[in-house]
Design an enzyme around this catalytic site. Structure first.
Site, PDB file in Angstrom:
ATOM      1  N   TYR A  69       0.872  -1.182   0.000  1.00 49.47           N
ATOM      2  CA  TYR A  69       0.000   0.000   0.000  1.00 49.47           C
ATOM      3  C   TYR A  69       0.902   1.223   0.000  1.00 49.47           C
ATOM      4  O   TYR A  69       1.891   1.275   0.734  1.00 49.47           O
ATOM      5  CB  TYR A  69      -0.882  -0.007   1.248  1.00 49.47           C
ATOM      6  CG  TYR A  69      -1.726   1.246   1.412  1.00 49.47           C
ATOM      7  CD1 TYR A  69      -2.782   1.515   0.546  1.00 49.47           C
ATOM      8  CD2 TYR A  69      -1.446   2.159   2.430  1.00 49.47           C
ATOM      9  CE1 TYR A  69      -3.553   2.658   0.701  1.00 49.47           C
ATOM     10  CE2 TYR A  69      -2.217   3.303   2.588  1.00 49.47           C
ATOM     11  CZ  TYR A  69      -3.273   3.549   1.726  1.00 49.47           C
ATOM     12  OH  TYR A  69      -4.033   4.683   1.871  1.00 49.47           O
ATOM     13  N   ASP A 113       9.588   2.657  -1.126  1.00 46.27           N
ATOM     14  CA  ASP A 113       8.638   3.429  -0.324  1.00 46.27           C
ATOM     15  C   ASP A 113       8.957   3.190   1.158  1.00 46.27           C
ATOM     16  O   ASP A 113       8.515   2.204   1.751  1.00 46.27           O
ATOM     17  CB  ASP A 113       7.209   3.004  -0.666  1.00 46.27           C
ATOM     18  CG  ASP A 113       6.175   3.783   0.141  1.00 46.27           C
ATOM     19  OD1 ASP A 113       6.581   4.598   0.998  1.00 46.27           O
ATOM     20  OD2 ASP A 113       4.971   3.570  -0.077  1.00 46.27           O
ATOM     21  N   LYS A 145       5.583   9.800   7.576  1.00 47.49           N
ATOM     22  CA  LYS A 145       5.385   9.419   8.988  1.00 47.49           C
ATOM     23  C   LYS A 145       6.429  10.039   9.925  1.00 47.49           C
ATOM     24  O   LYS A 145       6.266  11.168  10.367  1.00 47.49           O
ATOM     25  CB  LYS A 145       5.354   7.888   9.104  1.00 47.49           C
ATOM     26  CG  LYS A 145       4.299   7.275   8.137  1.00 47.49           C
ATOM     27  CD  LYS A 145       3.455   6.226   8.733  1.00 47.49           C
ATOM     28  CE  LYS A 145       2.552   5.583   7.715  1.00 47.49           C
ATOM     29  NZ  LYS A 145       1.225   5.296   8.149  1.00 47.49           N
TER      30      LYS A 145
HETATM   31  N1  PMP Z   1       3.360   4.266   1.891  1.00 48.80           N
HETATM   32  C1  PMP Z   1       3.265   3.362   2.874  1.00 48.80           C
HETATM   33  C2  PMP Z   1       4.234   2.243   2.913  1.00 48.80           C
HETATM   34  C3  PMP Z   1       2.270   3.484   3.837  1.00 48.80           C
HETATM   35  O1  PMP Z   1       2.170   2.571   4.812  1.00 48.80           O
HETATM   36  C4  PMP Z   1       1.381   4.577   3.767  1.00 48.80           C
HETATM   37  C5  PMP Z   1       0.267   4.792   4.790  1.00 48.80           C
HETATM   38  N2  PMP Z   1       0.210   3.962   5.842  1.00 48.80           N
HETATM   39  C6  PMP Z   1       1.528   5.477   2.732  1.00 48.80           C
HETATM   40  C7  PMP Z   1       2.533   5.309   1.806  1.00 48.80           C
HETATM   41  C8  PMP Z   1       0.600   6.643   2.608  1.00 48.80           C
HETATM   42  O2  PMP Z   1       0.909   7.589   3.542  1.00 48.80           O
HETATM   43  P1  PMP Z   1      -0.195   8.717   3.959  1.00 48.80           P
HETATM   44  O3  PMP Z   1      -1.234   7.981   4.735  1.00 48.80           O
HETATM   45  O4  PMP Z   1       0.606   9.686   4.747  1.00 48.80           O
HETATM   46  O5  PMP Z   1      -0.708   9.273   2.679  1.00 48.80           O
END
Ligand code: PMP
Length: 416
Positions: A138, A228, A256
């Site tokens: 995700y 990511d 994060k």
């Molecule tokens: N990449 C990863 C690996 C994530 O776990 C998440 C959200 N948990 C995101 C991107 C998206 O981040 P955001 O919720 O800040 O848009």
């Protein structure tokens, strides 16, 4: 009371929430009034030990004193200027110090935005359109990546995502580099996007050489590997998964932890790639809130604490203690299960023996896990409400917290 507020929230928000996973907390979604350290307090004054930790950013625990002080000291000077601050420079210095693959970066506001921009950048840089991602990864609510494989076909998993877009996205299984190799042989791929550790189907670890193989395949085919690290950045180590596994990326996305619990994310790469972004290049990115001063301050001071205390070893130890007792409890109950853990993050999969990819993760008994989570909440421990999310242990969790959690797990697991 949370339950009354939730009823009112149902009038205002789809499903009563502003992000779907919050609706999954049982017996009902919680309304939080405050949080400190490892504890979160609901509007009705109920105190819980928190293992959600804002879904990852709060590596120091809630409302860390040092970060709080810095935010307070700076917010009095105003909080949005539409111009530059020295904080974004300082945070950039720290990030580039720990991520050798990042020479330049762009701050944005969310992980989804970072990944969206990274894909646009990869497409702009390579002049290619197609991308490869992995089933179960995700990356935020990003149209091109909200896909799943169904009977060998790539289809959107959200309504509202055009099928036409799916022609540009290929899906492989995590830990299967041969799939990536065969796609790159026949097609012009702009980017391979991957979470170095899957954290959104529960936790799934990369097998030895998987990430290195992806970098190699991307490099040999003129594609870019986007790691990511929104979750793993500053979580697995100061240098994230790249330092932890000694692997490289062409483009990195962070989020994060780099905002210390305030909204911030980043896209980073070598200069040659990053300079394709506006205004030096022609790949567009902009944002009213990019490099928000207060987010930069919170991120900066969070990373300073991580540097000063280097708590990774300690957090790992405490997590291992929790995980090892969790295993014992489930074994004693004669249950089949798999626990995947790395550093201060883990998830338990019930009624399966091993989980190496999303297909195996989906075979786990989520209904049982949801029951366990509900029982834990009722007994004062907030764990992820579904098994697709990740337990996060923070610097603020104490051995006492772990002990209470284990005792509670023993009781709560009687319902499953
Ligand atoms: N990449 C990863 C690996 C994530 O776990 C998440 C959200 N948990 C995101 C991107 C998206 O981040 P955001 O919720 O800040 O848009």
């Amino acid at each position: 009371m949370s339950i009354e507020l939730y009823k009112e929230a149902l009038k205002f928000f789809p499903g009563g929430v502003n992000s779907p996973v919050r609706a999954k907390v049982r017996p009902h979604p919680l309304f939080v009034s405050k949080a400190k350290g490892s504890r979160i307090f609901t509007e009705e004054g109920f105190e819980l030990i928190d293992y959600i930790m804002g879904y990852g950013p709060l590596i120091l625990g809630h409302s860390n004193e040092y970060v709080l002080e810095a935010v307070k000291n700076n917010v009095v000077n105003g909080w949005l200027y539409g111009n530059q601050t020295k904080f974004e420079l300082e945070l950039a210095r720290k990030i580039t110090k720990y991520y050798p693959s990042i020479e330049k970066l762009r701050f944005v506001n969310s992980g989804a935005e970072a990944v969206t921009t990274a894909i646009r950048l990869a497409r702009g840089y390579t002049g290619r359109k197609e991308i490869i991602m992995f089933d179960g990864c995700y990356h935020g609510a990003v149209d091109s990546l909200m896909v799943k494989e169904e009977g060998g076909e790539v289809v959107p998993y959200s309504h509202g995502v055009p099928e036409e877009l799916m022609r540009l996205t290929h899906v492989c299984q995590f830990n299967d580099p041969s799939c990536v190799e065969s796609i790159t042989k026949n097609r012009e791929i702009a980017a391979i996007v991957v979470e170095p550790v899957m954290a959104n189907v529960g936790v799934v670890l990369p097998e030895k050489d998987f990430l290195r193989d992806l970098y190699k395949i991307a490099s040999e085919n003129g594609s870019l590997l986007i790691l990511d690290e929104v979750v793993t950045g500053f979580r697995l180590s100061l240098g994230g998964a790249q330092q932890y596994f000694n692997v490289k990326a062409h483009i990195t996305t962070l989020g994060k932890i780099i905002g210390g619990g305030f909204p911030a994310a980043a896209i980073g790469a070598k200069k040659e790639i990053m300079d394709f972004l506006t205004p030096s290049g022609r790949v567009f990115n902009a944002g009213t809130f990019n490099a928000h001063p207060i987010s930069m301050v919170a991120g900066l001071y969070t990373i300073e604490v991580l540097e000063r205390l280097n708590p990774y070893h300690e957090m790992r130890k405490i997590t291992e203690e929790l995980v090892s007792d969790l295993r014992k409890i489930l074994e004693e109950r004669g249950l089949k299960f798999a626990v995947n853990q790395i550093e201060s993050m883990f998830q338990v999969f019930l009624d399966v023996k091993e989980v190496k990819n999303a297909i195996e993760a989906r075979k786990a008994n989520n209904d049982k896990y949801i029951k366990l989570a509900e029982e834990m909440v009722k007994r004062g421990i907030l764990i992820p409400p579904v098994n697709t999310e990740t337990w996060f242990v923070s610097l603020a969790h104490t051995l006492d917290d772990i002990e209470i959690t284990i005792k509670t797990l023993k009781k709560a697991s009687e319902v499953i």
